[in-house]
Each structure stands twice: as structure tokens, then as C-alpha cells.
Design a protein around this motif. Structure first.
Motif, PDB file in Angstrom:
ATOM      1  N   PHE A   1      28.359  45.935  31.860  1.00  0.00           N
ATOM      2  CA  PHE A   1      28.985  47.097  32.707  1.00  0.00           C
ATOM      3  C   PHE A   1      29.904  46.939  33.660  1.00  0.00           C
ATOM      4  N   GLY A   2      30.803  47.492  33.994  1.00  0.00           N
ATOM      5  CA  GLY A   2      31.874  47.460  35.356  1.00  0.00           C
ATOM      6  C   GLY A   2      32.058  48.725  35.798  1.00  0.00           C
ATOM      7  N   ILE A   3      33.186  48.396  36.807  1.00  0.00           N
ATOM      8  CA  ILE A   3      33.902  49.614  37.206  1.00  0.00           C
ATOM      9  C   ILE A   3      35.445  49.341  37.445  1.00  0.00           C
ATOM     10  N   ASP A   4      36.334  50.010  36.659  1.00  0.00           N
ATOM     11  CA  ASP A   4      37.837  50.162  37.143  1.00  0.00           C
ATOM     12  C   ASP A   4      38.123  50.640  38.470  1.00  0.00           C
ATOM     13  N   PHE A   5      38.906  49.784  39.254  1.00  0.00           N
ATOM     14  CA  PHE A   5      39.405  50.302  40.537  1.00  0.00           C
ATOM     15  C   PHE A   5      40.872  50.505  40.255  1.00  0.00           C
ATOM     16  N   TYR A   6      41.525  51.567  40.680  1.00  0.00           N
ATOM     17  CA  TYR A   6      42.874  51.724  40.672  1.00  0.00           C
ATOM     18  C   TYR A   6      43.467  51.657  41.920  1.00  0.00           C
ATOM     19  N   LEU A   7      44.142  50.592  42.218  1.00  0.00           N
ATOM     20  CA  LEU A   7      44.694  50.263  43.447  1.00  0.00           C
ATOM     21  C   LEU A   7      46.225  50.623  43.274  1.00  0.00           C
ATOM     22  N   PRO A   8      46.975  50.617  44.476  1.00  0.00           N
ATOM     23  CA  PRO A   8      48.374  51.114  44.406  1.00  0.00           C
ATOM     24  C   PRO A   8      49.383  50.430  43.277  1.00  0.00           C
ATOM     25  N   TYR A   9      49.049  48.851  43.262  1.00  0.00           N
ATOM     26  CA  TYR A   9      49.899  48.338  42.299  1.00  0.00           C
ATOM     27  C   TYR A   9      49.338  47.648  41.114  1.00  0.00           C
ATOM     28  N   PHE A  10      48.060  47.784  41.165  1.00  0.00           N
ATOM     29  CA  PHE A  10      47.305  47.126  39.715  1.00  0.00           C
ATOM     30  C   PHE A  10      46.015  47.885  39.713  1.00  0.00           C
ATOM     31  N   LYS A  11      45.413  47.465  38.388  1.00  0.00           N
ATOM     32  CA  LYS A  11      44.029  47.907  38.304  1.00  0.00           C
ATOM     33  C   LYS A  11      43.111  46.606  38.576  1.00  0.00           C
ATOM     34  N   PHE A  12      42.162  46.577  39.048  1.00  0.00           N
ATOM     35  CA  PHE A  12      41.272  45.775  39.443  1.00  0.00           C
ATOM     36  C   PHE A  12      39.834  46.234  39.026  1.00  0.00           C
ATOM     37  N   THR A  13      39.167  45.380  37.991  1.00  0.00           N
ATOM     38  CA  THR A  13      38.018  45.474  37.405  1.00  0.00           C
ATOM     39  C   THR A  13      37.033  44.297  37.285  1.00  0.00           C
ATOM     40  N   PRO A  14      36.143  44.619  38.229  1.00  0.00           N
ATOM     41  CA  PRO A  14      34.853  43.756  38.243  1.00  0.00           C
ATOM     42  C   PRO A  14      33.904  44.250  37.258  1.00  0.00           C
ATOM     43  N   SER A  15      33.050  43.096  36.465  1.00  0.00           N
ATOM     44  CA  SER A  15      32.397  43.368  35.606  1.00  0.00           C
ATOM     45  C   SER A  15      31.197  42.431  35.378  1.00  0.00           C
ATOM     46  N   ILE A  16      30.136  42.673  34.887  1.00  0.00           N
ATOM     47  CA  ILE A  16      28.893  41.669  34.662  1.00  0.00           C
ATOM     48  C   ILE A  16      28.500  41.911  33.048  1.00  0.00           C
ATOM     49  N   ARG A  17      28.312  40.857  32.504  1.00  0.00           N
ATOM     50  CA  ARG A  17      28.119  41.032  30.865  1.00  0.00           C
ATOM     51  C   ARG A  17      27.237  39.738  30.658  1.00  0.00           C
ATOM     52  N   GLY A  18      26.061  40.210  29.574  1.00  0.00           N
ATOM     53  CA  GLY A  18      25.144  39.459  29.227  1.00  0.00           C
ATOM     54  C   GLY A  18      25.681  38.867  27.865  1.00  0.00           C
ATOM     55  N   VAL A  19      25.598  37.600  27.587  1.00  0.00           N
ATOM     56  CA  VAL A  19      26.146  36.916  26.306  1.00  0.00           C
ATOM     57  C   VAL A  19      24.876  36.363  25.317  1.00  0.00           C
ATOM     58  N   PHE A  20      24.614  36.708  24.516  1.00  0.00           N
ATOM     59  CA  PHE A  20      23.138  36.326  23.674  1.00  0.00           C
ATOM     60  C   PHE A  20      23.697  35.710  22.429  1.00  0.00           C
ATOM     61  N   GLY A  21      23.391  34.265  22.189  1.00  0.00           N
ATOM     62  CA  GLY A  21      23.670  33.691  21.047  1.00  0.00           C
ATOM     63  C   GLY A  21      22.677  33.963  19.766  1.00  0.00           C
ATOM     64  N   MET A  22      23.775  34.172  18.479  1.00  0.00           N
ATOM     65  CA  MET A  22      22.913  34.304  17.357  1.00  0.00           C
ATOM     66  C   MET A  22      22.981  33.234  16.445  1.00  0.00           C
ATOM     67  N   THR A  23      23.521  32.055  16.820  1.00  0.00           N
ATOM     68  CA  THR A  23      23.596  30.684  16.211  1.00  0.00           C
ATOM     69  C   THR A  23      22.777  29.741  16.674  1.00  0.00           C
TER      70      THR A  23
END
Length: 230
Positions: A176-198
Motif C-alpha cells: 500500500f502507499g499514498i500519492d502526494f501531488y506536489l507543485p512540480y511532481f507526484k511523490f509516492t512513498p509505499s511499502i510492499r511485501g515480496v513473497f517467493g514462490m520458487t
């Protein structure tokens, strides 16, 4: 678990500091037409904590796994499906480091496992309606990686001090994360889990090797915290 808690606290602290003022109903909307583009591009920087999910085929087996903090960098390609759904490709390079300590081996019982992954996730992003200058979202999908440091083709194994992994692995991802709309660009912090299947373990030639013989499967588990700029 402690890495998940640590990463979540850092993520929430950063998003909180960037988010101050975005909840004001009088806020002027930045980059108002940005999400109406069919295609958009960006890049990301971040860090990770990679570990392993170990399954054993012998009882009372214990390998101590230590996770170090690694680094991520890559590009973003985003395809807009509608106002709430996006399809995105995030090819990047992931530097990860893990260590094994074999508690049942008296000597030569430590392995430093450095990995450099070419990591390519294909993700679906589900967003809420934009609220002034921020928009929360969840994201999920699948990914594939190539481990440039796998040692899979190395003829030496743990008997010569070489820990080996396979080159290619598949994963599923959720975050999940949040898009922040700044005057000159969009800044997005996010955290994500990665789960191996192999199963990523390349076993030693000796089926009774004390380094690999007791491991039924070795699948990567990771936490990514990324900061994306578009």
C-alpha cells in the motif's frame, strides 16, 4: 517481524511528515490533470529487508538467518485503466544481503549471502478517489527476478565455501502507499511485501551435505519501502 514493524514505523513517519497540510479542504490542487494521462513514467529509490522462509526435511533443525538492510533503484511505467485502476511495470535492481549461521556445524558454519537481483514486478494499483493533494492506494501483482550473484553455475559448492542459489525466481507482491501531488511532481512513498514462490536453493553435490541436505525449500521473503517520483 521486527523488520516489518521497523519499516512500517519509518514509512508512517515519513508519510505523516509529508502529509501535513494535505488534508486541508481549502488546499489548491496540484498537478490536477496528471492522472488523466494514458501513460506516465517515473523512477524510484528505496530500501529493503530480505530474508528466507526455510522449510526443513529433518526435525530439530535450526539455521539462524540474519537480514541486513539493502537498497532498491529502478524505473516505473504506468498505464491508466480508469480513475481507480492502473497497471504498472517497475523494473529495477535490488541489492540484498543475508547471512546463515549453521548452529549444528562446529566449524565453517557461517555463510554471507550477497544477492543482486534484476527485479521486474507487474502490478495492479487500486486507488481511492483523490482527496485534494493525496490519494491512498493498494497494489498487488507478480514479479520475476534474476539473481546475478547466484553462483548457480559455479562447480564449487559449500564443501569449498561457496553457497549457491538458482538464477531465476518468481514472487507475488502486496502493499500500500499514498500519492502526494506536489507543485512540480507526484511523490509516492509505499511499502510492499515480496513473497517467493520458487525454491531458490542450489543444493550441494553431496545429498547429505550439512549445509543443504536438511533444507526442503528456501524461498525469499522481503519488505520494500520505495519512494517514487513521477
Amino acid at each position: 517481524m521486527r523488520y516489518l514493524l521497523m519499516c512500517t514505523v519509518v514509512f508512517l513517519s515519513l508519510t505523516s511528515s509529508y502529509g501535513q497540510g494535505f488534508f486541508n479542504t481549502e488546499k489548491i490542487r496540484n498537478k490536477d490533470n496528471m492522472d488523466k494521462q494514458r501513460w506516465s513514467w517515473g523512477y524510484f529509490l528505496g530500501f529493503n529487508s530480505y530474508g528466507f522462509d526455510l522449510q526443513y526435511n529433518k526435525p530439530a533443525t535450526d539455521i539462524v538467518v540474519k537480514n541486513d538492510i539493502g537498497f532498491n533503484v529502478g524505473l516505473l511505467g504506468n498505464l491508466r485503466i480508469n480513475d481507480y485502476i492502473d497497471l504498472r511495470l517497475e523494473p529495477g535492481v535490488v541489492f540484498a544481503n543475508r547471512t546463515f549461521t549453521y548452529t549444528e556445524i562446529p566449524e565453517d558454519n557461517f555463510r554471507d549471502i550477497k544477492s543482486t537481483y534484476i527485479h521486474v514486478p507487474l502490478l495492479v494499483k487500486f486507488s481511492t478517489k483523490r482527496l485534494n493533494n493525496f490519494k491512498p492506494f493498494v497494489v498487488g501483482g507478480v514479479s520475476r527476478s534474476i539473481n546475478l550473484s547466484s553462483n548457480e553455475t559455479n562447480p564449487d559448492d559449500n564443501s569449498a565455501g561457496e553457497f549457491r542459489m538458482i538464477n531465476d525466481a518468481n514472487y507475488f507482491e502486496l502493499g500500500f502507499g499514498i500519492d502526494f501531488y506536489l507543485p512540480y511532481f507526484k511523490f509516492t512513498p509505499s511499502i510492499r511485501g515480496v513473497f517467493g514462490m520458487t525454491d531458490e536453493l542450489k543444493r550441494d553435490k553431496d545429498p547429505n551435505s550439512p549445509y543443504t541436505g536438511q533444507i526442503e525449500s528456501m524461498k525469499s521473503r522481503g519488505i520494500f519501502i520505495n519512494f517514487t517520483f513521477q
